[in-house]
Design a protein around this motif. Structure first.
Motif, mmCIF file in Angstrom:
data_model
loop_
_atom_site.group_PDB
_atom_site.id
_atom_site.type_symbol
_atom_site.label_atom_id
_atom_site.label_comp_id
_atom_site.label_asym_id
_atom_site.label_seq_id
_atom_site.Cartn_x
_atom_site.Cartn_y
_atom_site.Cartn_z
ATOM 1 N N GLN A 172 0.814 -1.221 0.000
ATOM 2 C CA GLN A 172 0.000 0.000 0.000
ATOM 3 C C GLN A 172 0.844 1.266 0.000
ATOM 4 O OE1 GLN A 172 -2.233 -0.705 3.558
ATOM 5 N NE2 GLN A 172 -3.505 -2.307 2.646
ATOM 6 N N PRO A 204 1.653 1.870 -5.083
ATOM 7 C CA PRO A 204 1.123 0.660 -4.447
ATOM 8 C C PRO A 204 1.254 -0.542 -5.377
ATOM 9 C CG PRO A 204 -0.675 2.010 -5.281
ATOM 10 C CD PRO A 204 0.585 2.817 -5.469
ATOM 11 N N ARG A 231 -5.315 2.139 2.351
ATOM 12 C CA ARG A 231 -4.134 1.916 3.192
ATOM 13 C C ARG A 231 -4.425 2.231 4.657
ATOM 14 N NH1 ARG A 231 -1.335 6.863 4.265
ATOM 15 N NH2 ARG A 231 -2.244 8.630 3.124
#
Length: 414
Positions: free
Chosen positions: A242, A247, A322
């Motif tokens: 994340q 990511p 996240r």
């Protein structure tokens, strides 16, 4: 490192990058057999689960209508010990199906297709593991015939486990690619085969769009159990993928902390929190309860058909979601966490998920500057669990008392 080794690594990553089946551009949704049925599975149960996926007995809509379109068989299909070197493949590499349990793989797959569902198989099995092959010619036949059998039965996806010796995901993906049939590929290597690796079973950078990895979703964790600690631990396994800027969980390849145990958890509160947690990190939503149990389905139906939560899971605005903040107690134990996911390109609209990990009720208040919002301007609040707009907040947002293992799920916008 020698120049030849550098060229080899570059070649491996390049090969993986060339594999693109066009699938998994949104987190897949469906059902798999293992979490509830484990090894006690057969064709009759699979066909019954297909019926349950399309049943419209609750409000005139089916699970398929909400996006759950895949039904997957997870292990226990094989005729253990009947094949070459006591395996479940014959001496030409053909997989040997337990015909008592599964008289016709093609028939139940056809039933899935006739109900506008996709069907998933399972290979490199954990029940009666295969580890005795050394002849490269046979190993190649085994790989090729396994892929051919899947395509002949018209499966649409496959879960590739890590229990046997056939763990080369890049090789599998290349063979599937050559058949011309798009096949959704899930890796189940317990967090050991992930984007960004330059060696191993599936080297890939994972930084392209869509991802160049030779699989569509990857296990970030070990197997999930139907209890709070396992679920919460598996959720944390998504964190390495994340990165704020790059990511590695992204369209084409999603981080997957395992199948859902919703419906198998001790309480409905934990069921709901578990579902929300998988939604906020863009995990594939793979159900795992007995869908023929009306008591269980009545309990979880409002959770798994929450269109606002599902919309968060399926959205993509450059990030999968996240962990933003963890609050700990005096000895370092996690009390609660705040997770976020962008719901607009500008970042001024966020999905926010708050999870109480403690064993007691917690009074929780959120500082709006934590999300990058101005303390001098109001923030609109949409409550996703209760499907209603709440009064706007400014500066801080008092969530009140959140009971143990409960959660709050909002859309905040400024």
């Amino acid at each position: 490192m020698k120049t030849s080794s550098i060229l080899l690594l570059a070649s491996l990553v390049s090969d993986a990058a060339a594999i693109d089946n066009g699938l998994g551009l949104r987190p897949p949704m469906g059902w798999r057999s293992w979490n509830y049925f484990k090894g006690n599975i057969d064709q009759t149960i699979m066909e019954n689960m297909i019926d349950q996926m399309v049943a419209t007995s609750r409000g005139g809509k089916s699970l398929r209508d909400f996006g759950y379109i895949d039904v997957g068989l997870d292990d226990a299909w094989q005729a253990c010990g009947t094949g070459y070197k006591q395996s479940f493949h014959d001496d030409e590499g053909n997989p040997l199906v337990n015909k008592t349990r599964f008289p016709s793989m093609a028939d139940w797959v056809a039933k899935a297709h006739s109900n506008n569902l996709t069907a998933g198989w399972y290979m490199n099995n954990c029940i009666c593991r295969e580890h005795l092959f050394t002849n490269q010619t046979y190993i190649t036949m085994h790989m090729e015939r396994s892929v051919e059998a899947l395509v002949e039965a018209k499966f649409d996806g496959v879960k590739l486990d890590g229990c046997g010796q056939f763990s080369n995901i890049t090789w599998f993906a290349d063979l599937f690619n050559k058949t011309g049939r798009p096949v959704m590929i899930e890796t189940c290597h317990g967090g050991n085969t992930v984007p960004g690796q330059t060696t191993g079973d599936a080297p890939c950078t994972g930084t392209t769009m869509p991802s160049n990895c030779p699989y569509n979703f990857f296990r970030s964790s070990h197997d999930i159990q139907p209890d709070w600690s396992s679920m919460f631990h598996n959720l944390q396994s998504t964190i390495p993928f994340q990165d704020v800027n790059v990511p590695l969980s992204r369209p084409g390849t999603w981080a997957y902390p395992d199948m859902l145990q919703v419906g198998n958890m001790p309480t409905v509160t934990e069921d709901r929190t578990h579902f929300g947690a998988w939604c906020i990190v863009s995990s594939p939503l793979t159900l795992g309860m007995d869908m023929s149990n009306d008591t269980v389905m009545d309990r979880v139906w409002p959770i798994i058909t929450n269109t606002e939560a599902i919309a968060v899971n399926q959205a993509w605005f450059g990030h999968p979601g996240r962990l933003l903040n963890t609050t700990v107690d005096s000895i370092g134990n996690t009390v609660y966490q705040v997770w976020i996911k962008k719901m607009s390109d500008s970042g001024n609209k966020l999905a926010v998920f708050v999870i109480n990990n403690s064993g007691q009720t917690e009074a929780i208040s959120l500082d709006m500057t934590l999300f990058g919002f101005s303390a001098q301007k109001p923030v609109t609040v949409r409550d996703l669990w209760n499907h209603k707009d709440l009064p706007s907040v400014q500066g801080s947002f008092n969530l009140g008392n959140v009971i143990s293992h409960d959660s709050r799920f909002f859309i905040l916008e400024q």
